[in-house]
Design a protein around this motif. Structure first.
Motif, mmCIF file in Angstrom:
data_model
loop_
_atom_site.group_PDB
_atom_site.id
_atom_site.type_symbol
_atom_site.label_atom_id
_atom_site.label_comp_id
_atom_site.label_asym_id
_atom_site.label_seq_id
_atom_site.Cartn_x
_atom_site.Cartn_y
_atom_site.Cartn_z
ATOM 1 N N ALA A 92 -31.528 1.480 22.767
ATOM 2 C CA ALA A 92 -32.680 0.937 23.404
ATOM 3 C C ALA A 92 -32.777 0.314 24.217
ATOM 4 O O ALA A 92 -31.725 -0.445 24.530
ATOM 5 C CB ALA A 92 -33.463 0.128 21.809
ATOM 6 N N ALA A 93 -33.660 0.142 24.894
ATOM 7 C CA ALA A 93 -33.922 -0.519 26.259
ATOM 8 C C ALA A 93 -35.468 -0.986 26.139
ATOM 9 O O ALA A 93 -36.477 -0.126 26.465
ATOM 10 C CB ALA A 93 -33.525 0.269 27.550
ATOM 11 N N VAL A 94 -35.644 -2.382 26.267
ATOM 12 C CA VAL A 94 -36.919 -2.971 26.023
ATOM 13 C C VAL A 94 -37.203 -4.133 27.146
ATOM 14 O O VAL A 94 -36.651 -5.155 27.480
ATOM 15 C CB VAL A 94 -37.116 -3.966 24.868
ATOM 16 C CG1 VAL A 94 -38.364 -4.121 24.736
ATOM 17 C CG2 VAL A 94 -36.516 -2.828 23.590
ATOM 18 N N LEU A 126 -39.077 -11.616 20.874
ATOM 19 C CA LEU A 126 -40.204 -10.768 21.624
ATOM 20 C C LEU A 126 -39.674 -9.324 21.465
ATOM 21 O O LEU A 126 -40.482 -8.479 21.076
ATOM 22 C CB LEU A 126 -40.296 -11.012 23.053
ATOM 23 C CG LEU A 126 -41.405 -10.159 23.680
ATOM 24 C CD1 LEU A 126 -42.654 -9.986 22.956
ATOM 25 C CD2 LEU A 126 -41.570 -10.386 25.326
ATOM 26 N N THR A 127 -38.488 -9.230 21.545
ATOM 27 C CA THR A 127 -37.818 -7.713 21.501
ATOM 28 C C THR A 127 -37.867 -7.221 20.073
ATOM 29 O O THR A 127 -38.353 -6.182 19.497
ATOM 30 C CB THR A 127 -36.309 -7.612 22.255
ATOM 31 O OG1 THR A 127 -36.396 -7.838 23.437
ATOM 32 C CG2 THR A 127 -35.897 -6.118 21.731
ATOM 33 N N VAL A 128 -37.594 -8.281 19.153
ATOM 34 C CA VAL A 128 -37.353 -7.984 17.568
ATOM 35 C C VAL A 128 -38.960 -7.482 17.136
ATOM 36 O O VAL A 128 -39.327 -6.787 16.476
ATOM 37 C CB VAL A 128 -37.074 -9.202 16.876
ATOM 38 C CG1 VAL A 128 -36.994 -8.957 15.493
ATOM 39 C CG2 VAL A 128 -35.449 -9.151 17.360
ATOM 40 N N ILE A 150 -46.104 -5.584 23.491
ATOM 41 C CA ILE A 150 -46.479 -6.799 22.839
ATOM 42 C C ILE A 150 -46.242 -8.055 23.705
ATOM 43 O O ILE A 150 -45.439 -7.998 24.430
ATOM 44 C CB ILE A 150 -46.099 -6.864 21.455
ATOM 45 C CG1 ILE A 150 -46.634 -7.981 20.588
ATOM 46 C CG2 ILE A 150 -44.552 -7.376 21.396
ATOM 47 C CD1 ILE A 150 -46.166 -8.108 19.042
ATOM 48 N N ALA A 151 -47.069 -9.106 23.696
ATOM 49 C CA ALA A 151 -47.080 -10.411 24.403
ATOM 50 C C ALA A 151 -46.248 -11.621 23.460
ATOM 51 O O ALA A 151 -46.760 -11.479 22.168
ATOM 52 C CB ALA A 151 -48.129 -10.752 25.004
ATOM 53 N N ASN A 152 -45.742 -12.533 23.943
ATOM 54 C CA ASN A 152 -45.629 -13.675 23.152
ATOM 55 C C ASN A 152 -45.759 -15.149 23.948
ATOM 56 O O ASN A 152 -45.560 -15.063 25.242
ATOM 57 C CB ASN A 152 -44.102 -13.595 22.530
ATOM 58 C CG ASN A 152 -43.174 -14.132 23.636
ATOM 59 O OD1 ASN A 152 -42.990 -13.652 24.729
ATOM 60 N ND2 ASN A 152 -42.111 -14.802 23.142
ATOM 61 N N VAL A 153 -46.068 -16.208 23.626
ATOM 62 C CA VAL A 153 -45.777 -17.483 23.960
ATOM 63 C C VAL A 153 -45.030 -18.270 23.239
ATOM 64 O O VAL A 153 -44.925 -18.043 22.003
ATOM 65 C CB VAL A 153 -47.282 -18.252 24.239
ATOM 66 C CG1 VAL A 153 -48.070 -17.473 25.250
ATOM 67 C CG2 VAL A 153 -47.782 -18.288 22.839
ATOM 68 N N ARG A 154 -44.042 -19.036 23.635
ATOM 69 C CA ARG A 154 -43.098 -20.183 22.767
ATOM 70 C C ARG A 154 -43.520 -21.453 22.660
ATOM 71 O O ARG A 154 -44.219 -22.004 23.600
ATOM 72 C CB ARG A 154 -41.907 -19.948 23.624
ATOM 73 C CG ARG A 154 -40.527 -20.732 23.001
ATOM 74 C CD ARG A 154 -39.557 -20.328 23.441
ATOM 75 N NE ARG A 154 -39.067 -19.008 23.074
ATOM 76 C CZ ARG A 154 -37.965 -18.410 23.426
ATOM 77 N NH1 ARG A 154 -37.053 -19.052 24.281
ATOM 78 N NH2 ARG A 154 -37.600 -17.099 23.105
#
Length: 324
Positions: A201-203, A270-272, A300-304
């Motif tokens: 995999a390469a994300v 995020l990758t998970v 998909i997007a994320n904020v922490r």
């Protein structure tokens, strides 16, 4: 059959991400280790599964891991800290359990940006790179350029040099390199390499917001050129398992290598969430269990944000005292 896994460096975001992934599995019994009794990841497991270890730079660090492996019946060691990887890999055969970490040769290549550039240049776009010595400074550079230490993480020491006079004023040191400045967007590509040298995999992730070298907001993106470049660089470095390939586009729109972090990145959640559970896959890979030939991801997007973990005071103090 349950396998006991020891995850080290659980005070950092990478360690916490690995823990949260592995704790979802019924076939693993997860132990958490850190040098600091205040490490948040320690309190994601119960008290019987928490271990305090010496700092990774201390001479007794590997001996402490060997002792834990023996006393707790550990079946796999997963390190998430740069400084731990080299000593653990050097004594891999003494640990008493498999180690989910790159080989010594791959670590040497990745942790030295000069060697990394030389290894990857035949296989992918690499910025022009030279040692920070008289010969390197004398080259015909297009300014500005980047000066950075050959080793190090988190962008520490990396700085922009605007003109030749400023470059000539740099202190000559073969522990530093000069690199062509790349003007485009920067991406991190979380990559999982199989034992046959091909990518599982390469994300690619766009680092939308970065704090102290760690992305705190971003999104996954489908771009074939980023995936191909990351896979080529990881293969050229001899990596097996998880790594983080940092790329930046040049002025012609071609992605070029910045560096490779041969470990789990802090933005692994995020990758998970995008569909590639790299910590879990890396465990199966290290244990010689079957893994898919290829795993795809979604955008998909994320904020922490910060999250509190509340524990009894005496448990934290016990952890602090144990490291003295």
């Amino acid at each position: 059959m349950t396998t006991r896994v020891l995850v080290t460096g659980v005070g950092g975001p990478a360690g916490v991400a690995v823990l949260r992934s592995l704790l979802r599995r019924d076939d693993l019994e997860v132990f958490a280790a850190d040098m600091d009794g205040w490490a948040s990841g320690l309190y994601l497991v119960d008290a019987d599964h928490r271990r305090i270890v010496p700092p990774g730079r201390r001479e007794d660090f590997v001996d402490a891991i060997i002792a834990i492996v023996a006393s707790d019946g550990i079946g796999l060691v997963v390190s998430t800290v740069d400084v731990e990887l080299v000593p653990l890999s050097a004594r891999r055969e003494e640990l008493g359990a498999p180690l989910a970490a790159p080989s010594q040769a791959a670590l040497t290549t990745c942790l030295d940006k000069w060697q990394l550039a030389q290894a990857c240049a035949p296989h992918a776009r690499v910025p022009r790179t030279a040692l920070l010595d008289e010969a390197g400074i004398a080259l015909d550079w297009v300014f500005p350029v980047i000066v950075k230490p050959r080793s190090g993480a988190g962008s520490r020491g990396v700085h922009l040099v605007e003109d030749r006079a400023a470059l000539q004023a740099e202190r000559l040191d073969d522990g530093w390199i000069i690199q062509e400045h790349l003007p485009g967007d920067e991406f991190s590509v979380d990559t999982l390499m199989g034992r046959d040298g091909t990518a599982i995999a390469a994300v690619p992730r766009l680092r939308a917001r970065v704090d102290s070298g760690v992305a705190i907001a971003g999104r996954t993106v489908h771009r074939d050129e980023l995936e191909r470049t990351a896979e080529a660089c990881a293969a050229a470095s001899g990596l097996v398992g998880v790594c983080n390939v940092q790329l930046r586009y040049d002025s012609h729109g071609v992605p070029a290598l910045l560096e490779i972090n041969p470990r789990f990145p802090g933005s692994m959640p995020l990758t998970v969430a995008a569909g590639v559970d790299m910590p879990s896959l890396a465990v199966d890979l290290a244990l010689d269990r079957p893994v898919p030939d290829r795993v795809d991801f979604v955008e998909i997007a994320n904020v922490r944000y910060l999250e509190d973990v509340f524990v009894p005071v005496d448990q934290v103090l016990d952890g602090v005292e144990a490291q003295r």
